[in-house]
Design a protein around this motif. Structure first.
Motif, PDB file in Angstrom:
ATOM      1  N   ASP A 193       0.856  -1.188   0.000  1.00 21.83           N
ATOM      2  CA  ASP A 193       0.000   0.000   0.000  1.00 21.83           C
ATOM      3  C   ASP A 193       0.894   1.241   0.000  1.00 21.83           C
ATOM      4  N   PRO A 194       0.783   2.122  -1.019  1.00 19.17           N
ATOM      5  CA  PRO A 194       1.650   3.298  -1.090  1.00 19.17           C
ATOM      6  C   PRO A 194       1.578   4.212   0.124  1.00 19.17           C
ATOM      7  N   SER A 195       0.473   4.135   0.880  1.00 11.77           N
ATOM      8  CA  SER A 195       0.334   5.010   2.041  1.00 11.77           C
ATOM      9  C   SER A 195       1.070   4.473   3.269  1.00 11.77           C
ATOM     10  N   LYS A 196       1.495   3.210   3.234  1.00  8.45           N
ATOM     11  CA  LYS A 196       2.145   2.584   4.381  1.00  8.45           C
ATOM     12  C   LYS A 196       3.649   2.880   4.388  1.00  8.45           C
ATOM     13  N   VAL A 197       4.173   3.185   5.561  1.00 12.44           N
ATOM     14  CA  VAL A 197       5.620   3.379   5.737  1.00 12.44           C
ATOM     15  C   VAL A 197       6.228   2.074   6.232  1.00 12.44           C
ATOM     16  N   ASN A 198       7.263   1.597   5.547  1.00  5.04           N
ATOM     17  CA  ASN A 198       7.925   0.343   5.869  1.00  5.04           C
ATOM     18  C   ASN A 198       9.315   0.630   6.430  1.00  5.04           C
ATOM     19  N   VAL A 199       9.663  -0.086   7.503  1.00  2.00           N
ATOM     20  CA  VAL A 199      10.906   0.207   8.224  1.00  2.00           C
ATOM     21  C   VAL A 199      11.621  -1.096   8.570  1.00  2.00           C
ATOM     22  N   ILE A 200      12.958  -1.108   8.437  1.00  2.00           N
ATOM     23  CA  ILE A 200      13.782  -2.155   9.021  1.00  2.00           C
ATOM     24  C   ILE A 200      14.923  -1.461   9.752  1.00  2.00           C
ATOM     25  N   ALA A 201      15.244  -1.954  10.962  1.00  2.00           N
ATOM     26  CA  ALA A 201      16.152  -1.218  11.843  1.00  2.00           C
ATOM     27  C   ALA A 201      17.158  -2.134  12.519  1.00  2.00           C
ATOM     28  N   LEU A 202      18.321  -1.541  12.836  1.00  2.00           N
ATOM     29  CA  LEU A 202      19.358  -2.179  13.647  1.00  2.00           C
ATOM     30  C   LEU A 202      19.620  -1.305  14.867  1.00  2.00           C
ATOM     31  N   ASP A 203      18.576  -0.664  15.366  1.00  4.04           N
ATOM     32  CA  ASP A 203      18.780   0.286  16.452  1.00  4.04           C
ATOM     33  C   ASP A 203      17.946  -0.076  17.659  1.00  4.04           C
ATOM     34  N   SER A 204      18.090   0.730  18.689  1.00  2.00           N
ATOM     35  CA  SER A 204      17.369   0.492  19.933  1.00  2.00           C
ATOM     36  C   SER A 204      17.153   1.808  20.639  1.00  2.00           C
ATOM     37  N   THR A 205      15.890   2.110  20.957  1.00  2.00           N
ATOM     38  CA  THR A 205      15.607   3.359  21.657  1.00  2.00           C
ATOM     39  C   THR A 205      15.972   3.290  23.128  1.00  2.00           C
ATOM     40  N   ASP A 206      16.016   2.067  23.688  1.00  2.00           N
ATOM     41  CA  ASP A 206      16.298   1.923  25.117  1.00  2.00           C
ATOM     42  C   ASP A 206      17.605   1.187  25.408  1.00  2.00           C
ATOM     43  N   GLY A 207      18.397   0.905  24.354  1.00  2.00           N
ATOM     44  CA  GLY A 207      19.672   0.227  24.568  1.00  2.00           C
ATOM     45  C   GLY A 207      19.566  -1.271  24.727  1.00  2.00           C
ATOM     46  N   SER A 208      18.371  -1.840  24.507  1.00  2.00           N
ATOM     47  CA  SER A 208      18.193  -3.276  24.733  1.00  2.00           C
ATOM     48  C   SER A 208      18.525  -4.114  23.511  1.00  2.00           C
ATOM     49  N   ILE A 209      18.536  -3.510  22.320  1.00  2.00           N
ATOM     50  CA  ILE A 209      18.842  -4.244  21.095  1.00  2.00           C
ATOM     51  C   ILE A 209      20.289  -3.993  20.714  1.00  2.00           C
ATOM     52  N   LYS A 210      21.100  -5.034  20.815  1.00  2.00           N
ATOM     53  CA  LYS A 210      22.533  -4.920  20.542  1.00  2.00           C
ATOM     54  C   LYS A 210      22.953  -5.969  19.523  1.00  2.00           C
ATOM     55  N   THR A 211      24.013  -5.668  18.763  1.00  2.00           N
ATOM     56  CA  THR A 211      24.664  -6.662  17.915  1.00  2.00           C
ATOM     57  C   THR A 211      25.888  -7.161  18.674  1.00  2.00           C
ATOM     58  N   THR A 212      25.983  -8.482  18.840  1.00  2.00           N
ATOM     59  CA  THR A 212      27.047  -9.079  19.659  1.00  2.00           C
ATOM     60  C   THR A 212      28.012  -9.853  18.777  1.00  2.00           C
ATOM     61  N   TYR A 213      29.301  -9.537  18.891  1.00  2.00           N
ATOM     62  CA  TYR A 213      30.374 -10.199  18.145  1.00  2.00           C
ATOM     63  C   TYR A 213      31.173 -11.060  19.119  1.00  2.00           C
ATOM     64  N   HIS A 214      31.293 -12.345  18.815  1.00  2.00           N
ATOM     65  CA  HIS A 214      31.954 -13.296  19.705  1.00  2.00           C
ATOM     66  C   HIS A 214      33.384 -13.577  19.233  1.00  2.00           C
ATOM     67  N   PHE A 215      34.336 -13.449  20.148  1.00  2.00           N
ATOM     68  CA  PHE A 215      35.739 -13.699  19.831  1.00  2.00           C
ATOM     69  C   PHE A 215      36.033 -15.200  19.747  1.00  2.00           C
ATOM     70  N   ALA A 216      36.939 -15.558  18.841  1.00  2.00           N
ATOM     71  CA  ALA A 216      37.606 -16.858  18.846  1.00  2.00           C
ATOM     72  C   ALA A 216      39.071 -16.568  19.160  1.00  2.00           C
ATOM     73  N   TRP A 217      39.557 -17.036  20.305  1.00  2.00           N
ATOM     74  CA  TRP A 217      40.915 -16.742  20.742  1.00  2.00           C
ATOM     75  C   TRP A 217      41.875 -17.861  20.331  1.00  2.00           C
ATOM     76  N   LYS A 218      43.124 -17.476  20.066  1.00  2.00           N
ATOM     77  CA  LYS A 218      44.157 -18.439  19.724  1.00  2.00           C
ATOM     78  C   LYS A 218      45.495 -17.918  20.227  1.00  2.00           C
ATOM     79  N   THR A 219      46.327 -18.810  20.762  1.00  2.00           N
ATOM     80  CA  THR A 219      47.650 -18.397  21.241  1.00  2.00           C
ATOM     81  C   THR A 219      48.628 -18.376  20.074  1.00  2.00           C
ATOM     82  N   CYS A 220      49.613 -17.488  20.185  1.00  2.00           N
ATOM     83  CA  CYS A 220      50.643 -17.349  19.161  1.00  2.00           C
ATOM     84  C   CYS A 220      51.929 -18.047  19.603  1.00  2.00           C
ATOM     85  N   PRO A 221      52.709 -18.558  18.649  1.00  2.00           N
ATOM     86  CA  PRO A 221      53.984 -19.201  19.012  1.00  2.00           C
ATOM     87  C   PRO A 221      54.935 -18.186  19.629  1.00  2.00           C
ATOM     88  N   LYS A 222      55.701 -18.625  20.611  1.00  2.00           N
ATOM     89  CA  LYS A 222      56.647 -17.723  21.286  1.00  2.00           C
ATOM     90  C   LYS A 222      58.011 -17.785  20.611  1.00  2.00           C
TER      91      LYS A 222
END
Length: 211
Positions: free
Chosen positions: A182-211
């Motif tokens: 419907d042309p009158s409808k506004v469509n939205v997709i978001a990666l945000d949060s008005t209250d700080g509850s929606i976060k994008t989380t990146y998980h580390f993979a750790w590895k030791t280096c040779p000495k």
């Protein structure tokens, strides 16, 4: 980079059931890890993000305050925004890291016939990487939060070379199309949060280096 993306719509409560067993015994996260934003390219909503390292140093989060796209109504037929954040991550010299999982979260309001998508990519500065994979492809009608778990198998995790300090790029793109809605409808997709509850989380993979 080989990925397995799992889309979870409407709730993030089932995330804990999705963790696959590790293929090898990863070392514990090191102490003395620091992370900060070195550069940002994109709209103002991209610049106004919050970056936080988890207490256990196994992950970090990005929280956006106003990162969304909208189309329809009095707005154009389509809308697109891209955000690129360069992070400076310092770790002890006997450790290196990669990213083995990202939990993307957001929300969408799409009328029947409208479409919303998100593309995302993670790579180290100076390293050529494939184009951003399509992480999320939503079709209206849809009105809810969404979560996508992007998992990278252990053998495909890209680690920063030992002794290197190059930055880590986080690229995200949002796009919405009015389509046949419907042309009158506004469509939205978001990666945000008005209250700080929606976060994008990146998980580390750790590895030791040779000495």
């Amino acid at each position: 980079m080989k990925r397995k993306a799992i889309a979870l719509f409407g709730t993030a409560a089932v995330l804990s059931a999705l963790g696959a067993p590790a293929a090898y015994a990863a070392p514990p996260p090191p102490r003395g890890v620091t992370i900060e934003t070195a550069d940002v390219s994109g709209p103002e909503s991209c610049e106004e993000h919050e970056l936080a390292l988890s207490d256990d140093r196994n992950a970090f989060t990005i929280t956006y305050s106003d990162f969304y796209v909208a189309a329809g109504g009095h707005l154009p037929w389509t809308d697109r925004k891209r955000c690129s954040i360069l992070l400076r991550i310092l770790v002890p010299s006997d450790y290196t890291f990669g990213i083995n999982r990202v939990d993307y979260r957001g929300s969408a309001e799409l009328a029947a016939g409208a479409k919303g998508l998100m593309r995302a990519n993670i790579f180290f500065k100076g390293v050529i990487d494939p184009p951003e994979p399509r992480i999320l492809d939503l079709k209206g009608p849809y009105s809810n939060n969404w979560t996508v778990v992007d998992e990278i198998p252990p053998d495909w995790v890209a680690y920063r070379p030992c002794g290197d300090s190059r930055g880590l790029y986080l690229d995200s793109e949002l796009r919405v199309e009015r389509g046949s809605s419907d042309p009158s409808k506004v469509n939205v997709i978001a990666l945000d949060s008005t209250d700080g509850s929606i976060k994008t989380t990146y998980h580390f993979a750790w590895k030791t280096c040779p000495k």
